[in-house]
Scaffold this motif. Structure first.
Motif, PDB file in Angstrom:
ATOM      1  N   PRO A  38      -4.526   9.802   2.009  1.00  0.00           N
ATOM      2  CA  PRO A  38      -5.902  10.281   1.917  1.00  0.00           C
ATOM      3  C   PRO A  38      -6.623   9.805   0.674  1.00  0.00           C
ATOM      4  CG  PRO A  38      -4.323  12.052   1.545  1.00  0.00           C
ATOM      5  CD  PRO A  38      -3.564  10.887   2.036  1.00  0.00           C
ATOM      6  N   ARG A  98       1.025  16.141   2.052  1.00  0.00           N
ATOM      7  CA  ARG A  98       2.088  15.344   1.427  1.00  0.00           C
ATOM      8  C   ARG A  98       2.973  16.196   0.524  1.00  0.00           C
ATOM      9  NH1 ARG A  98       0.860   9.541   1.493  1.00  0.00           N
ATOM     10  NH2 ARG A  98       2.745   9.482   0.251  1.00  0.00           N
ATOM     11  N   VAL A 104     -12.897  10.422   7.772  1.00  0.00           N
ATOM     12  CA  VAL A 104     -11.639  10.215   8.470  1.00  0.00           C
ATOM     13  C   VAL A 104     -10.589   9.814   7.443  1.00  0.00           C
ATOM     14  CG1 VAL A 104     -10.444   8.971  10.315  1.00  0.00           C
ATOM     15  CG2 VAL A 104     -12.890   9.456  10.512  1.00  0.00           C
ATOM     16  N   THR A 105      -9.473  10.484   7.487  1.00  0.00           N
ATOM     17  CA  THR A 105      -8.413  10.143   6.528  1.00  0.00           C
ATOM     18  C   THR A 105      -7.321   9.358   7.229  1.00  0.00           C
ATOM     19  OG1 THR A 105      -7.367  12.270   6.947  1.00  0.00           O
ATOM     20  CG2 THR A 105      -8.811  12.139   5.058  1.00  0.00           C
ATOM     21  N   GLY A 106      -6.740   8.447   6.459  1.00  0.00           N
ATOM     22  CA  GLY A 106      -5.682   7.614   7.010  1.00  0.00           C
ATOM     23  C   GLY A 106      -4.325   8.074   6.532  1.00  0.00           C
ATOM     24  N   SER A 132      -5.049  10.417  10.104  1.00  0.00           N
ATOM     25  CA  SER A 132      -4.334  11.671   9.820  1.00  0.00           C
ATOM     26  C   SER A 132      -5.257  12.875   9.878  1.00  0.00           C
ATOM     27  CB  SER A 132      -3.658  11.597   8.449  1.00  0.00           C
ATOM     28  OG  SER A 132      -4.635  11.351   7.451  1.00  0.00           O
ATOM     29  N   GLY A 133      -6.567  12.614   9.884  1.00  0.00           N
ATOM     30  CA  GLY A 133      -7.505  13.730   9.983  1.00  0.00           C
ATOM     31  C   GLY A 133      -8.908  13.204  10.144  1.00  0.00           C
ATOM     32  N   LYS A 189       0.836  -1.204   0.000  1.00  0.00           N
ATOM     33  CA  LYS A 189       0.000   0.000   0.000  1.00  0.00           C
ATOM     34  C   LYS A 189       0.877   1.263   0.000  1.00  0.00           C
ATOM     35  CE  LYS A 189      -2.220   0.676   3.727  1.00  0.00           C
ATOM     36  NZ  LYS A 189      -3.177   0.463   4.819  1.00  0.00           N
ATOM     37  N   GLU A 231      -7.318   5.799   1.614  1.00  0.00           N
ATOM     38  CA  GLU A 231      -7.643   5.289   2.928  1.00  0.00           C
ATOM     39  C   GLU A 231      -8.644   6.139   3.697  1.00  0.00           C
ATOM     40  OE1 GLU A 231      -4.546   3.284   5.235  1.00  0.00           O
ATOM     41  OE2 GLU A 231      -3.175   4.135   3.778  1.00  0.00           O
ATOM     42  N   SER A 232      -9.356   6.989   3.037  1.00  0.00           N
ATOM     43  CA  SER A 232     -10.417   7.695   3.746  1.00  0.00           C
ATOM     44  C   SER A 232     -11.450   6.661   4.188  1.00  0.00           C
ATOM     45  CB  SER A 232     -11.072   8.720   2.823  1.00  0.00           C
ATOM     46  OG  SER A 232     -10.179   9.762   2.559  1.00  0.00           O
ATOM     47  N   ARG A 236      -5.090  16.743   3.667  1.00  0.00           N
ATOM     48  CA  ARG A 236      -4.053  15.715   3.825  1.00  0.00           C
ATOM     49  C   ARG A 236      -3.284  15.484   2.527  1.00  0.00           C
ATOM     50  NH1 ARG A 236      -1.157  14.552   7.863  1.00  0.00           N
ATOM     51  NH2 ARG A 236      -0.601  12.590   6.839  1.00  0.00           N
ATOM     52  N   LEU A 237      -3.994  15.605   1.419  1.00  0.00           N
ATOM     53  CA  LEU A 237      -3.264  15.503   0.142  1.00  0.00           C
ATOM     54  C   LEU A 237      -2.184  16.595   0.063  1.00  0.00           C
ATOM     55  CD1 LEU A 237      -6.156  14.773  -2.368  1.00  0.00           C
ATOM     56  CD2 LEU A 237      -4.162  13.332  -1.946  1.00  0.00           C
ATOM     57  N   ILE A 241     -11.141  17.622   4.334  1.00  0.00           N
ATOM     58  CA  ILE A 241      -9.848  17.301   4.959  1.00  0.00           C
ATOM     59  C   ILE A 241      -9.016  16.372   4.089  1.00  0.00           C
ATOM     60  CG2 ILE A 241     -10.651  17.712   7.310  1.00  0.00           C
ATOM     61  CD1 ILE A 241     -10.806  14.626   7.588  1.00  0.00           C
ATOM     62  N   THR A 242      -9.672  15.686   3.150  1.00  0.00           N
ATOM     63  CA  THR A 242      -8.885  14.883   2.209  1.00  0.00           C
ATOM     64  C   THR A 242      -7.959  15.790   1.407  1.00  0.00           C
ATOM     65  OG1 THR A 242     -10.692  13.313   2.036  1.00  0.00           O
ATOM     66  CG2 THR A 242      -9.019  13.246   0.316  1.00  0.00           C
TER      67      THR A 242
END
Lengths: 788, 210
Positions: free
Chosen positions: B157, A77, B152-154, B65-66, A9, B160-161, A73-74, A69-70
């Motif tokens: 993102p 990175r 929820v993000t892992g 992560s979020g 992964k 793994e959301s 988080r993107l 929030i995605t």
């Protein structure tokens, strides 16, 4: 199993991240500050739940038109720094650049080993590593630094630069800054700190004053007159006894050396070495401009009538800054000099006097000096003024405003634009027509491909910019203007190339200018016009070589110019120079004249210069077809006759204590005698009398030294530190001095006997003294003689 | 609040076998982690403070992560007193946190500035509390607190959301009463009263019967 899944992964996520990274990098910079940090993530977080404005919304990293929030988080990175830290703000650096170049006033470069230290005052300057530079030391053969202002300057701010280099005279410059001008260029020309001509028009004269100073106080008067070429302004410094000399902290300084540097404002290289250039920031407090008394610093364009530097220091290089009482400075201005409004100055006029502090790089107005016409040197007006501090002193009018930047676009005769390298090989001469007249070589600021900028040119005057080749002999192009700064972004196009028409026009222009000069200018002779005459003749020769009849026209004009200048000079020698010199100048060494006891009796340098000038004008006059109405001999023989008679009355007896001894005295006499014979002296026996004068002076010095020996033998002398020389012996140094004059006299006597100008009796007397000295040595009467 | 999993995005950004492989991996991983709200008491009295915790469990090798969670509540019975956040996403130093009361739901969110490797070392696969909400029980009655929307993000993102079950907690808020003594205390007290009455009666008879 789970573990391997996670590894795979991470691998896939890495691949995907790589695929998407470039897009994300442009996406996530929400605040558009060229980085992705927690400020950007925080803004995305704050706007979560909102719709994206468009597909390119930087907050919408995944381009799904929804901010959440995605996206945060993107973007995490893609953060520029770990933990999405905010990058340290880059120091703010302005786009304002200053190029500082150091060169020698003499065309040869500075020695590779010499370093130049630059001290700056004013807005902060940084180097390419954005480190503050102050001071800055330049080493290596090319001394050039490109610096940047840390912050955008405010209108009217200025930077002062002071340059120090071992073996060179301190100098400096000031740059007036403006937010409207991004590039500045300043060239500091260093003058070699050695006696003699440091560069054309720059002369250094120094004198030991060790014996005149005790405990920081002048115990016997000091006077130094610079030794300059004929027709160049001199300076005289007179310091009365009782004057205390103090340094920058008020400490008394036991000075050992007085030095003056004179700059001839008619010489381009001397003007180039002018500290700060002729456009400076100066403290004009109390200075009156257009009837208004000024207060504080302002920009001044100087039109110099003359300037000089005076420097007094001790052996350690500590400089005298102030005096406990006024000392007197006499500076000279050439006849024919014009003031800022184009008026030829005359006795009774006033000229502002400015001083320069080389430690702060600032000019300050001092006072006004009144033009006098004194006797002590020829061909010059004089300004005498008291000062109580040391500096560069400058006789200057001011004028006009400056043009921040004028652009000149250069192309060859085929229209091809010149690149920066080609432009850098050209020379530029700025000519301003109407008062104040200026004719100056200059170095362009900010050379680029196709163009260069002339920064701080005097604005508001008509004139032209002449482009020359590197040797400054062939004109390659010209741009004329009625005001170099007609617009804020003035631009001029110049076609550059060897153009016979242009060369002819330039030569004609020079010729007309020379012919239009007033008589008092021409009276300085062809030396004043030598370089321009050379250009005219060179152009004439080239045109003649290609069969262009305009060459003959130029040649005829050059002949006319030479005749006019030579005639003005030679006519002038009789009524003015001659009488002035005969009345007032010593004709042999100044210290030896009028019964003095020092010096060797050589012809006074001024007289020699004048003789040289007479010869030069005579030769040029006759070579260019002048008829013999002038007698070269008549003029010169008068001076030589005067020098010879002064020589005969000069019988120094202390030559044993000089560096060159009696042989130099004899050489000086021979020179006068030889010149008399060369110029056809036939009015008497002066030339022979001079030769006959040698023996008596040689023996006088031998006898004087013997008397000094006898005195020392009979005297108990305190040598210091409780050390006494007893009676009956002489010191080693006294014996060495005696030996020097005896050997010198023996050599001279031998040479003169060959032409029957020294007697055998005289030679015998010398040999007696040589034997006497030997007996002292043999009998141990010489104290402290080295073993063996 | 987007409650969908970002499959379409993934399809757009990946292709072929790579997509298939990661979908399988994602499915395996997503099914493991649970986001839930939990409480220690369910029958608080009126006026008490009721605290619920937002838990992440069964994280395994993944990380959080979020998160962006809406938690519904009945404002007629409960009012938000305070919100606090855990420390395993950065503790507010390396994360940004937010809790906003919208009247009938709380938006509770945090996003970490840390990398997945930093988060992995912080969280270490343990169950932990993302944050807690404290309510004041204003009125009596039965009320529910539930997760309405959750994203929820892992670690990554994109793939793994994940979201937890929309669990609901039910609470009975009791009215405030005078505290009643225990029965045995009442019996002891009654026996003591009977005993005293009997003793008092005997003493009177002998004294007047004499």
């Amino acid at each position: 199993m789970r573990h391997s899944n996670t590894a795979l992964k991470l691998l896939f996520s890495l691949i995907l991240s790589t695929l998407c990274f470039s897009a994300l990098a442009t996406k996530c910079d929400v605040d558009q500050d060229n980085d992705i940090d927690r400020l950007d993530i925080s803004q995305i977080f704050k706007d979560r739940g909102k719709s994206a404005v468009n597909i390119d919304d930087p907050r919408d990293a995944d381009s799904n038109m929804l901010i959440n929030i995605t996206d945060g988080r993107l973007c995490q990175r893609s953060c520029t720094l770990p933990r999405c830290a905010e990058p340290e703000p880059e120091p703010e650096i302005s786009e304002y650049k200053i190029v500082v170049a150091i060169s020698n006033a003499n065309p040869t470069k500075l020695e590779a080993s010499s370093s130049v230290k630059l001290n700056f005052s004013g807005p902060e300057l940084v180097n390419e590593d954005i480190e503050t530079v102050n001071p800055l030391t330049l080493t290596g053969p090319i001394k050039l630094a490109t610096l940047q202002l840390r912050a955008t300057p405010e209108e009217g701010q200025d930077i002062k630069i002071v340059a120090n280099a071992d073996g060179y005279i301190d100098t400096g410059a000031s740059i007036l800054l403006s937010p409207n001008q991004q590039h500045y260029y300043v060239e500091l020309m260093l003058v070699k700190d050695e006696d003699g001509e440091a560069a054309p028009g720059i002369l250094v004269t120094s004198q030991s004053i060790q014996n005149n100073i005790k405990d920081g106080k002048v115990v016997s008067p000091i006077e130094l007159t610079s030794e300059v070429a004929f027709g160049s302004p001199a300076i005289r410094v007179s310091i009365p006894a009782g004057t205390e000399m103090t340094g920058s902290t008020g400490n008394l300084i036991d000075a050992t050396k007085l030095k003056v540097v004179t700059y001839d404002p008619y010489e381009a290289q001397a003007l180039d070495a002018y500290p700060g250039g002729l456009n400076v920031i100066a403290d004009a407090t109390s200075f009156s401009i257009n009837g208004e008394v000024q207060d504080g610093e302002r920009e001044i364009n100087f039109k110099s009538a003359g300037f000089a530097a005076i420097n007094i220091e001790d052996d350690a290089g500590n400089k005298v800054k102030r005096f406990s009482q006024d000392i007197e400075v006499a500076m000279q201005v050439k006849w024919g000099t014009q003031d800022a409004e184009g008026n030829t100055i005359k006795v009774g006029d006033t000229i502002p006097i400015w001083s320069y502090d080389e430690d702060t790089g600032k000019w300050s107005y001092e006072k006004e000096g009144t033009v006098q016409d004194l006797y002590f040197l020829d061909g010059m007006f004089d300004l005498i003024f008291p000062i109580n501090h040391l500096s560069y002193f400058n006789l200057d009018w001011h004028f006009g405003a400056k043009c921040p930047s004028a652009q000149f676009v250069l192309s060859d005769l085929d229209g091809k634009l010149l690149d920066a390298d080609e432009i850098s090989k050209l020379s530029f001469l700025l000519t301003i027509d109407s008062p104040p007249a200026i004719n100056r070589w200059f170095f362009p600021g900010s050379i680029n491909n196709n163009n260069f900028h002339f920064i701080n040119a005097p604005a508001g005057f008509s004139g032209r910019l002449n482009v020359f080749d590197q040797t400054r002999t062939t004109i390659m192009g010209v741009a004329e203007f009625t005001n170099i700064c007609q617009t804020e972004q003035a631009q001029y196009d110049i076609n550059v190339g060897q153009d016979d028409d242009l060369s002819f026009e330039h030569a004609m222009e020079l010729a007309n200018l020379l012919l239009s000069r007033p008589l008092d200018f021409k009276q300085h002779g062809i030396s004043e016009a030598e370089s321009d005459i050379s250009t005219i003749i060179t152009t004439a020769a080239r045109l003649l070589a290609i069969g262009d009849e305009r060459g003959q026209e130029l040649f005829d004009i050059a002949t006319e110019i030479i005749h006019q200048y030579a005639e003005a000079f030679l006519d002038n020698v009789d009524p003015i120079y001659e009488q002035r010199l005969l009345d007032h100048l010593p004709f042999i060494d100044p210290s030896a004249a009028f019964g003095g006891s020092e010096g060797y009796g050589c012809i006074h340098p001024e007289v020699l210069n004048l003789i040289g000038e007479i010869v030069k004008n005579h030769v040029a006059y006759e070579q260019f077809g002048g008829t013999g109405i002038y007698s070269i001999s008549d003029s010169i023989l008068q001076f030589l006759d005067r020098a010879g008679r002064e020589y005969l009355s000069f019988s120094p007896d202390g030559l044993a204590y000089t560096a060159l001894g009696v042989s130099e005295f004899v050489r000086c006499g021979f020179d006068i005698s030889a010149k008399l014979q060369f110029f056809g002296y036939d009015g008497g026996t002066l030339d022979q009398e001079i030769l006959d004068h040698f023996e008596s002076v040689v023996l006088l010095n031998v006898d004087k030294m013997r008397k000094d020996i006898d005195l020392e033998l009979s005297t108990n002398i305190n040598l210091g530190s409780d050390l006494f020389k007893p009676v009956g012996v002489i010191t080693y140094s006294t014996a060495a001095t005696f030996d020097f004059i005896l050997q010198d006299a023996l050599q001279v006597a031998t040479d003169l006997m060959a032409i029957s100008k020294f007697s055998t009796e005289g030679l015998a007397e010398i040999n007696v003294q040589i034997a006497f000295l030997q007996s002292l040595r043999d009998n141990g009467k010489v104290l402290g003689a080295p073993a063996g | 609040m987007n409650y969908k999993l970002p499959i379409k995005k993934l399809i757009n950004k990946a292709a072929g076998s790579l997509l298939i492989a990661f979908l399988v991996l994602w499915q395996n991983q997503a099914s493991a982690t649970i986001i839930s709200i939990e409480a220690s008491t369910f029958s608080p009295n009126q006026g008490d403070t009721l605290t619920i915790d937002l838990w992440v469990r069964d994280l395994g090798l993944d990380v959080v992560s979020g998160y962006d969670v809406d938690i519904n509540f009945d404002p007629a019975i409960l009012s938000l007193q305070s919100a606090s956040f855990g420390s395993l996403l950065g503790g507010g130093i390396d994360s940004i946190q937010d809790a906003v009361d919208f009247g009938n739901y709380i938006n509770f969110a945090e996003i970490s500035f840390l990398s997945e490797f930093d988060l992995s070392s912080l969280q270490g696969g343990t169950d932990f509390i993302l944050g807690s909400l404290s309510f004041l029980t204003e009125q009596t009655g039965t009320t529910q607190i539930s997760i309405a929307n959750a994203l929820v993000t892992g670690a990554d993102p994109f793939i793994e959301s994940f979201s937890g079950p929309a669990n609901t907690l039910t609470f009975d808020i009791n009215s405030t009463q005078v505290p009643e003594p225990n029965i045995w205390l009442l019996m002891v007290f009654g026996l003591f009263v009977v005993y005293r009455q009997q003793k008092h009666s005997t003493n009177c008879q002998s004294r007047f019967g004499e």
